[in-house]
Design a protein around this motif. Sequence first.
Motif, mmCIF file in Angstrom:
data_model
loop_
_atom_site.group_PDB
_atom_site.id
_atom_site.type_symbol
_atom_site.label_atom_id
_atom_site.label_comp_id
_atom_site.label_asym_id
_atom_site.label_seq_id
_atom_site.Cartn_x
_atom_site.Cartn_y
_atom_site.Cartn_z
ATOM 1 N N GLU A 176 40.473 -59.764 34.318
ATOM 2 C CA GLU A 176 41.182 -59.328 35.520
ATOM 3 C C GLU A 176 40.360 -59.607 36.783
ATOM 4 O OE1 GLU A 176 43.256 -58.225 32.230
ATOM 5 O OE2 GLU A 176 41.135 -57.763 32.592
ATOM 6 N N ARG A 177 39.066 -59.355 36.736
ATOM 7 C CA ARG A 177 38.226 -59.635 37.905
ATOM 8 C C ARG A 177 38.226 -61.121 38.229
ATOM 9 N NH1 ARG A 177 33.194 -61.297 38.089
ATOM 10 N NH2 ARG A 177 32.717 -60.696 35.935
ATOM 11 N N SER A 180 41.575 -62.233 39.875
ATOM 12 C CA SER A 180 41.658 -61.887 41.300
ATOM 13 C C SER A 180 40.837 -62.855 42.142
ATOM 14 C CB SER A 180 41.157 -60.452 41.521
ATOM 15 O OG SER A 180 41.992 -59.512 40.875
ATOM 16 N N GLU A 181 39.649 -63.198 41.644
ATOM 17 C CA GLU A 181 38.794 -64.132 42.382
ATOM 18 C C GLU A 181 39.380 -65.530 42.421
ATOM 19 O OE1 GLU A 181 35.019 -63.810 40.471
ATOM 20 O OE2 GLU A 181 34.580 -61.818 41.301
ATOM 21 N N GLU A 184 42.156 -65.562 44.991
ATOM 22 C CA GLU A 184 41.590 -65.474 46.329
ATOM 23 C C GLU A 184 40.974 -66.809 46.745
ATOM 24 O OE1 GLU A 184 40.751 -63.590 49.924
ATOM 25 O OE2 GLU A 184 41.873 -62.798 48.205
ATOM 26 N N TYR A 193 50.174 -64.640 39.737
ATOM 27 C CA TYR A 193 49.850 -63.945 38.490
ATOM 28 C C TYR A 193 51.101 -63.801 37.635
ATOM 29 C CZ TYR A 193 48.591 -59.942 35.489
ATOM 30 O OH TYR A 193 48.365 -59.103 34.423
ATOM 31 N N TRP A 214 45.201 -51.770 37.477
ATOM 32 C CA TRP A 214 45.215 -53.225 37.583
ATOM 33 C C TRP A 214 46.483 -53.705 38.304
ATOM 34 C CZ3 TRP A 214 43.481 -57.683 38.331
ATOM 35 C CH2 TRP A 214 44.115 -58.850 37.913
ATOM 36 N N ALA A 217 46.476 -53.262 42.012
ATOM 37 C CA ALA A 217 45.644 -54.242 42.705
ATOM 38 C C ALA A 217 46.295 -55.616 42.767
ATOM 39 C CB ALA A 217 44.279 -54.338 42.015
ATOM 40 N N ILE A 218 46.917 -56.048 41.672
ATOM 41 C CA ILE A 218 47.399 -57.430 41.566
ATOM 42 C C ILE A 218 48.892 -57.553 41.839
ATOM 43 C CG2 ILE A 218 48.043 -57.418 39.117
ATOM 44 C CD1 ILE A 218 46.055 -60.187 40.985
ATOM 45 N N ARG A 221 50.699 -60.178 44.053
ATOM 46 C CA ARG A 221 50.524 -61.591 43.712
ATOM 47 C C ARG A 221 51.253 -61.967 42.422
ATOM 48 N NH1 ARG A 221 46.429 -64.291 46.219
ATOM 49 N NH2 ARG A 221 47.678 -66.066 45.492
ATOM 50 N N THR A 222 52.100 -61.078 41.924
ATOM 51 C CA THR A 222 52.749 -61.293 40.631
ATOM 52 C C THR A 222 54.063 -62.044 40.796
ATOM 53 O OG1 THR A 222 51.768 -59.224 39.826
ATOM 54 C CG2 THR A 222 53.569 -60.183 38.531
#
Length: 286
Positions: A176-177, A180-181, A184, A193, A214, A217-218, A221-222
């Motif tokens: 997951e990290r 996200s990176e 970005e 996503y 999760w 946060a995301i 962008r899904t």
Amino acid sequence: MLHEIKTKLGFELIELDHGVRSSLMPGIRQIFDAGEIRFSSLFDFCPLPTTTPVTSPDSYRFSAASAEDRERAVTQAFQAIDLAAQLNITFVVLHLGTVNMSPITNRLIAMAKAGDYLSREYVRMKISAVQEREKIAPECLQRVKNCLLRVIDYAAPKNIRIGLKARRDYEQIPTERELSELLEEMNSPHLGYWHDFGHCQVKENLGFIDHAEWLRAIGPRTFGCHVQDCIWPAREGQLPFTGGVDFEKLVPLLPTNCLFVWQMSPNRTADAILQSVQMWKERFGE
């Protein structure tokens, strides 16, 4: 098969996944050209060459150490994008690969089933796996980025969006990290996503993520989701509302235009699927 999904189950849009062989494409194109079916998304590999054994979609991925294998993965992604454009499909879903580490996920699942969940041995194995992955992941991720840039550049002029799929196994890419990176760093409207409720529930059950945290946060962008429930700790492919996924809490964290694709185990009956779809509509609308 496509007619049955549409007429008996009532799905107006269908995803073509990585099990679709090239030999099936003439028939698929025929009913598409006749206006009898529409497609929501396409999962790379698709179509799978008829002569190719049905293997994991991670067989040739962007993370591969071999430049030849990476090139094959990029070429396959280009072909999937071309097919999506031909069939008026907006989304191509990608698996990115794996980190070359000792597999840990299935071992943790086995320990959880045996009653050793969060035991000292369980925690030791998990921490050791995290340390191993953190050491070797950067090199794999750089290979992924190089390939992904080419795929985005190829997809953008065709107005195809690339969805990076959530993974079940800790040794798979991305975490997951990392995801996200990646989003970005790539900073492209054509990259987003693709959530999987079952995969992420397994990760929550094993103690790797908080499912709701999760998605908070995301969520923005899904692009879409694979809908399946999960019975603890890792029995995926279940009908929604029959396992441990808290859909009522999670679905509102996703965009209103998010695409929901049912991904069911083949042994689910038509009546059971229809019932789950009706329950979904009652809770979340069309």
